[in-house]
Design an enzyme around this catalytic site. Structure first.
Site, mmCIF file in Angstrom:
data_model
loop_
_atom_site.group_PDB
_atom_site.id
_atom_site.type_symbol
_atom_site.label_atom_id
_atom_site.label_comp_id
_atom_site.label_asym_id
_atom_site.label_seq_id
_atom_site.Cartn_x
_atom_site.Cartn_y
_atom_site.Cartn_z
ATOM 1 N N ALA A 100 0.820 -1.206 0.000
ATOM 2 C CA ALA A 100 0.000 0.000 0.000
ATOM 3 C C ALA A 100 0.854 1.256 0.000
ATOM 4 C CB ALA A 100 -0.943 0.000 1.206
ATOM 5 N N ARG A 121 -11.138 -19.026 5.210
ATOM 6 C CA ARG A 121 -10.120 -19.305 6.217
ATOM 7 C C ARG A 121 -10.676 -19.496 7.625
ATOM 8 N NH1 ARG A 121 -5.327 -15.189 4.101
ATOM 9 N NH2 ARG A 121 -4.662 -16.533 2.383
#
Length: 513
Positions: A63, A343
């Site tokens: 980012a 997950r």
């Protein structure tokens, strides 16, 4: 918190002190903690700045580097500050996967996908608590994010899309070196070529505001020595336009994470690098940033307890055992969950058994598994000539395992899993070709879904739902994009999408003098 170490106590006191008394925890919920803020906009701006830039970026992962590149390409000055001795953060050690819908590889393989389907998958995994506008932004911009890495950065990917758990279709690109370094290093190369300075060993101490509440710059400790608070030289950097916070998650901040989820003590291993701690997040809270779903912390179900940290065993899980093999409970030799579920579902299922699970694949299943030789050399993955030998090594109930493999192969042949509804790969084959491979599985702390609130322009929002002028954020330090569960490979997409948005929008801020 009975076994809190001296270091943890110091960390907690440092966090409270750093917050200036601004954070008073009133309660804890699955969506984060409730706070009573005392926000002061008294001037923290120094009389004289040491240096001046248009934009200051905190963090050098996906980012932060994406943001810096957009700032520079818009014609403005920018510096990237990283507290660790080397750049890259968690990004450079991640699995090297990035998700996108409607991409060239999907088109080539005849896979029908869309932003709406990706968004739907994100909300399903996120238990519907995602911030819809943020999730849709990631889905809508995902294909462009991948193309940007290929066309602008020169990233290299394997010539196939990977099907990860929770995704309705295969949509994840996989770097050729099976690592996030396959994206971060091209980012760093581009940053260097453009003359953007990445300063390591620079610890963020304060994001500085004036009486008007506008962010004006930062106070950092230069030449900071990791885990030595207060080390280094104080440096004041002016941000003429904005500060972009891309400091990552807090998975390795044991004290902070156990406040959010008391189960996640130091006895639970973590895949993150040592610098994945909460200083940047707590500094944003001190400024009055809105916390979002802080206690939603993801465990990676593909992790191996026979190696520390992220390791390399996860590659076997995500490229062999889960898509082309099976995961069983050694107690009875049976499957107990959809190996391609999200997950949280898989991690919770493993934890519920109370002991390690075993991931299994045959020779066909490992045909695409990178670094298999290294896994075998380290003893993370083990190789067997027969199923009987595999069962003996991992103490798996042999009759139960044989019956389960026979049933699994029948499901695969009919392309329908009557037990758990697991989708099968188009090129999947029965698990019957020796040699066979096995690995122990136990979840590790992997990703922190919660963070500070941003809008679709990557501007940080305060407790009154107002923009904190001059402050942007992107990546794991933010919350709301993934809700309760982040789908595999979506973190990279999230970081690049909002990193670029933050960079582009930060330069539109009116400069101050």
């Amino acid at each position: 918190m009975e076994n809190v170490t001296k270091k943890q106590k110091l960390s907690r006191r440092s966090f409270i002190k750093k917050s200036g008394g601004a954070l008073a925890v009133a309660g804890m919920t699955a969506g984060g903690f409730v706070m009573k803020p005392k926000i002061s906009h008294a001037s923290e701006v120094p009389e004289k700045w040491d240096e001046s830039f248009d934009v200051v970026v905190i963090g050098s992962g996906f980012a932060g580097l994406a943001a810096a590149l957009e700032v520079k390409n818009a014609g403005f000055s920018v510096v990237v500050l990283e507290k660790m001795p080397v750049p890259g953060g968690n990004s450079i050690i991640n699995g090297g996967l990035i998700a996108g819908c409607g991409t060239p590889l999907q088109d080539r393989e005849g896979i029908k996908d869309s932003p709406e389907l990706m968004y739907k998958d994100m909300l399903k995994a996120g238990l519907g608590i995602n911030h819809p506008e943020l999730s849709m932004m990631v889905a809508r911009e995902s294909s462009d994010a991948i193309l940007w890495t290929v066309e602008y950065l020169g990233c290299k990917y394997k010539e196939r899309v990977t099907h990860l758990g929770g995704h309705a279709v295969p949509r994840s690109y996989y770097t050729t070196n099976s690592s996030g370094a396959g994206i971060v290093r091209p980012q760093l190369d581009k940053v260097k070529s453009l003359g953007i300075e990445v300063r390591t060993k620079n610890y963020l101490d304060r994001i500085l505001q004036d009486e008007d509440g506008r962010v004006k710059g930062v106070k950092v400790f230069s030449n900071y020595k990791f885990s030595n608070p207060g080390s280094g030289r104080i440096n004041y950097l002016k941000a003429n336009k904005a500060v972009i916070l891309a400091s990552g998650g807090f998975g390795n901040d044991i004290d902070f994470r156990t406040i959010q989820d008391p189960r996640l003590t130091r006895d639970v291993d973590c895949t993150n690098h040592m610098g994945a701690t909460a200083e940047g997040l707590s500094e944003a809270f001190r400024l009055g940033a809105m916390p979002v779903q802080i206690s939603w912390i993801q465990l990676g179900p593909w992790a191996c307890p026979d190696e520390k940290g992220m390791g390399i065993g996860y590659i076997f899980s995500i490229t062999a055992a889960f898509p082309y093999g099976l995961m069983v409970d050694p107690g009875n030799g049976k499957r107990f969950v959809n190996e391609l579920a999200d997950r949280k579902i898989r991690a919770d299922a493993i934890l519920k058994t109370g002991h390690y699970a075993i991931g299994i694949a045959d020779q066909n299943g490992v045909s695409r598994t990178a670094k298999l030789d290294k896994m075998l050399e380290r003893g993370v993955v083990k190789k067997f000539d027969t199923i009987e030998a595999l069962a003996s090594e991992y103490k798996i109930n042999l009759p139960g395992l044989k019956a389960e493999i026979e049933k699994y192969n029948a499901y695969q042949k009919n392309d329908r899993d009557d037990d758990f509804g697991r989708p099968f790969q188009k090129d999947a084959k029965p698990v019957e070709t020796a040699p066979f491979y096995g690995m122990r599985l136990w979840p590790k702390v992997h990703h922190t879904m919660g963070g500070i609130q941003i809008n679709t322009s990557a501007q940080v929002m305060d407790l009154h739902h107002r923009v904190i002028k001059g402050l942007y954020a992107a990546g794991e330090v933010t919350g709301g994009v993934h809700g309760a569960v982040r789908l595999g490979s979506n973190a990279t997409t999230d970081c690049l999408v909002f990193g670029r948005i933050a960079g582009k929008n930060s330069v539109l801020e009116e400069s101050w003098s």
